[in-house]
Design a protein around this motif. Sequence first.
Motif, PDB file in Angstrom:
ATOM      1  N   MET A 130       0.830  -1.205   0.000  1.00  0.00           N
ATOM      2  CA  MET A 130       0.000   0.000   0.000  1.00  0.00           C
ATOM      3  C   MET A 130       0.862   1.251   0.000  1.00  0.00           C
ATOM      4  N   GLY A 131       2.056   1.198   0.612  1.00  0.00           N
ATOM      5  CA  GLY A 131       2.938   2.353   0.569  1.00  0.00           C
ATOM      6  C   GLY A 131       2.578   3.388   1.618  1.00  0.00           C
ATOM      7  N   ASN A 132       3.582   4.134   2.044  1.00  0.00           N
ATOM      8  CA  ASN A 132       3.359   5.140   3.077  1.00  0.00           C
ATOM      9  C   ASN A 132       3.059   6.505   2.471  1.00  0.00           C
ATOM     10  N   ASN A 133       2.083   6.582   1.609  1.00  0.00           N
ATOM     11  CA  ASN A 133       1.678   7.843   1.007  1.00  0.00           C
ATOM     12  C   ASN A 133       0.408   8.324   1.687  1.00  0.00           C
ATOM     13  N   PHE A 134       0.582   9.243   2.620  1.00  0.00           N
ATOM     14  CA  PHE A 134      -0.538   9.758   3.398  1.00  0.00           C
ATOM     15  C   PHE A 134      -0.563  11.279   3.321  1.00  0.00           C
ATOM     16  N   PHE A 135      -1.728  11.866   3.489  1.00  0.00           N
ATOM     17  CA  PHE A 135      -1.832  13.329   3.577  1.00  0.00           C
ATOM     18  C   PHE A 135      -2.601  13.688   4.843  1.00  0.00           C
ATOM     19  N   SER A 136      -2.238  14.808   5.421  1.00  0.00           N
ATOM     20  CA  SER A 136      -2.862  15.230   6.670  1.00  0.00           C
ATOM     21  C   SER A 136      -4.232  15.835   6.410  1.00  0.00           C
ATOM     22  N   VAL A 137      -5.126  15.692   7.364  1.00  0.00           N
ATOM     23  CA  VAL A 137      -6.477  16.257   7.247  1.00  0.00           C
ATOM     24  C   VAL A 137      -6.812  17.018   8.526  1.00  0.00           C
ATOM     25  N   SER A 138      -7.581  18.056   8.358  1.00  0.00           N
ATOM     26  CA  SER A 138      -7.986  18.870   9.501  1.00  0.00           C
ATOM     27  C   SER A 138      -9.060  18.147  10.313  1.00  0.00           C
ATOM     28  N   PHE A 139      -8.987  18.286  11.626  1.00  0.00           N
ATOM     29  CA  PHE A 139     -10.032  17.722  12.488  1.00  0.00           C
ATOM     30  C   PHE A 139     -11.401  18.308  12.121  1.00  0.00           C
ATOM     31  N   ASP A 140     -11.413  19.574  11.707  1.00  0.00           N
ATOM     32  CA  ASP A 140     -12.673  20.256  11.390  1.00  0.00           C
ATOM     33  C   ASP A 140     -13.321  19.743  10.110  1.00  0.00           C
ATOM     34  N   LEU A 141     -12.544  19.032   9.289  1.00  0.00           N
ATOM     35  CA  LEU A 141     -13.053  18.594   7.989  1.00  0.00           C
ATOM     36  C   LEU A 141     -13.249  17.087   7.920  1.00  0.00           C
ATOM     37  N   ILE A 142     -13.524  16.496   9.073  1.00  0.00           N
ATOM     38  CA  ILE A 142     -13.876  15.072   9.147  1.00  0.00           C
ATOM     39  C   ILE A 142     -15.395  14.947   9.175  1.00  0.00           C
ATOM     40  N   LEU A 143     -15.911  14.070   8.338  1.00  0.00           N
ATOM     41  CA  LEU A 143     -17.354  13.850   8.273  1.00  0.00           C
ATOM     42  C   LEU A 143     -17.860  13.223   9.570  1.00  0.00           C
ATOM     43  N   LEU A 144     -18.923  13.800  10.138  1.00  0.00           N
ATOM     44  CA  LEU A 144     -19.487  13.310  11.396  1.00  0.00           C
ATOM     45  C   LEU A 144     -20.890  12.746  11.207  1.00  0.00           C
ATOM     46  N   ASP A 145     -21.238  11.795  12.076  1.00  0.00           N
ATOM     47  CA  ASP A 145     -22.584  11.219  12.162  1.00  0.00           C
ATOM     48  C   ASP A 145     -23.008  10.506  10.884  1.00  0.00           C
ATOM     49  N   LYS A 146     -22.034  10.137  10.057  1.00  0.00           N
ATOM     50  CA  LYS A 146     -22.277   9.320   8.877  1.00  0.00           C
ATOM     51  C   LYS A 146     -21.103   8.366   8.733  1.00  0.00           C
ATOM     52  N   ALA A 147     -21.316   7.323   7.965  1.00  0.00           N
ATOM     53  CA  ALA A 147     -20.215   6.399   7.702  1.00  0.00           C
ATOM     54  C   ALA A 147     -19.131   7.140   6.916  1.00  0.00           C
ATOM     55  N   ILE A 148     -17.940   7.225   7.474  1.00  0.00           N
ATOM     56  CA  ILE A 148     -16.881   7.939   6.760  1.00  0.00           C
ATOM     57  C   ILE A 148     -16.323   7.041   5.657  1.00  0.00           C
ATOM     58  N   PRO A 149     -16.123   7.592   4.447  1.00  0.00           N
ATOM     59  CA  PRO A 149     -15.701   6.762   3.311  1.00  0.00           C
ATOM     60  C   PRO A 149     -14.184   6.603   3.207  1.00  0.00           C
ATOM     61  N   TYR A 150     -13.475   6.732   4.323  1.00  0.00           N
ATOM     62  CA  TYR A 150     -12.017   6.615   4.322  1.00  0.00           C
ATOM     63  C   TYR A 150     -11.568   6.160   5.708  1.00  0.00           C
ATOM     64  N   ASP A 151     -10.380   5.585   5.769  1.00  0.00           N
ATOM     65  CA  ASP A 151      -9.778   5.204   7.051  1.00  0.00           C
ATOM     66  C   ASP A 151      -9.002   6.392   7.616  1.00  0.00           C
ATOM     67  N   GLN A 169      -2.200  14.989  14.877  1.00  0.00           N
ATOM     68  CA  GLN A 169      -2.616  15.122  13.485  1.00  0.00           C
ATOM     69  C   GLN A 169      -3.244  13.820  12.997  1.00  0.00           C
ATOM     70  N   LEU A 170      -4.279  13.957  12.165  1.00  0.00           N
ATOM     71  CA  LEU A 170      -4.901  12.802  11.516  1.00  0.00           C
ATOM     72  C   LEU A 170      -4.459  12.746  10.057  1.00  0.00           C
ATOM     73  N   TYR A 171      -4.474  11.521   9.516  1.00  0.00           N
ATOM     74  CA  TYR A 171      -4.049  11.317   8.132  1.00  0.00           C
ATOM     75  C   TYR A 171      -5.020  10.388   7.412  1.00  0.00           C
ATOM     76  N   VAL A 172      -5.053  10.544   6.088  1.00  0.00           N
ATOM     77  CA  VAL A 172      -5.808   9.644   5.208  1.00  0.00           C
ATOM     78  C   VAL A 172      -4.831   9.126   4.162  1.00  0.00           C
ATOM     79  N   HIS A 173      -4.992   7.881   3.771  1.00  0.00           N
ATOM     80  CA  HIS A 173      -4.107   7.315   2.758  1.00  0.00           C
ATOM     81  C   HIS A 173      -4.393   7.934   1.395  1.00  0.00           C
TER      82      HIS A 173
END
Length: 380
Positions: free
Chosen positions: A1-22, A60-64
Amino acid sequence: MGNNFFSVSFDLILLDKAIPYDLYVNSSASEERERFVRIYPKNDPLNLEDLKLFKKKYFQLYVHEAQRDDYLKSLISVKGVGDKQKTDVIKSSAIHYLDKLFSDEKEFTTELLSETISECKVAVESMVDVIKDYDVSKVQGLIASLSFHDFYTYDHSINVSMYCISLFTAARPNASKEEIVMAGLGGLLHDIGKIKISTDIINKPEKLSDEEFNIIKSHPTYGLELLTENGCPDCHGVDFNIIKRIVHEHHENFNGTGYPKKLAGADIHLLARVTAIADFFDAITTKRTYHEVLSTEDAIGVMSKSVGKKIDPVLFEIFTKSVKQLVMVGKLNKELPEDFDPCQPQNVLPFRAPKSYKIEGFGDKDAPKQSFGKIKKKVG
């Protein structure tokens, strides 16, 4: 899968729905030995309390990288966050995609082109979701609030895409989202041919020599060749013929004096004419290292001298009406020469005294709006 990740803001995480990413965190204290660990799985709903706990525990949070498209698509559903924050994320992703094409580190291949265009389409779809109701003035304000990259071509392409979305939506109020996305995608990719041109020429801060400018003027043809020779079999939902025409025709002038084919009027694809206006406007209103920018009022005044020559009269009238609260008082009664090109660097914009043209279909309330204007005759 490789270590290619990008950082994401806590404020821009989808809430109260199934998130479509790890969601991941970097568990290593060393930048040289990053170790990403999944802390929340894709397709599980995340609530505010979960997110608050993450804020306390993790820096910090990250998404692949493989899930970047899914993350972008989720942004429109994130509540309580301004359009600027969402647009910043979309712009950063678009720059990331464009950089893969322009980077010398990767060999240009059909697979790379196909992957990048598909990714760019997702970025434009997300942008359309955010700004589809924006007029030109609001787009301009949003652009001014965004951060800038050190490679002008990236910022310019994204700005042009945003203006194309706004202008095309104003010109075709009943257009489908798919059509609006093609307008934005064409704007984003309009300068793709420049990947075959040295960045020393593209970023040269002073006026180009005739030889260098002729190289720059080859980019529409280079772009068409790249798109034709490589194709895009996996670009689902992309009208490749439209994108090729935008790339090839965005420097054609309405009166037939442009390049590379000297097409005129309606022979130039509508979206290429839209892109030409967006390209022109951004080039003279967005700060570059080598010239001061014009105010919106002066930019519209200067562009109006090119109506029927460089740009489509009816589209330009729609464009000016989309610039809200604009009061034209004629402070800058000058025009740019007919051979002015947004791609040519200028330490000082080459203004001259204007000539008079009477344009049928521009500024005439009784003119048929479907005509898209034409030069009637020179009157002075």
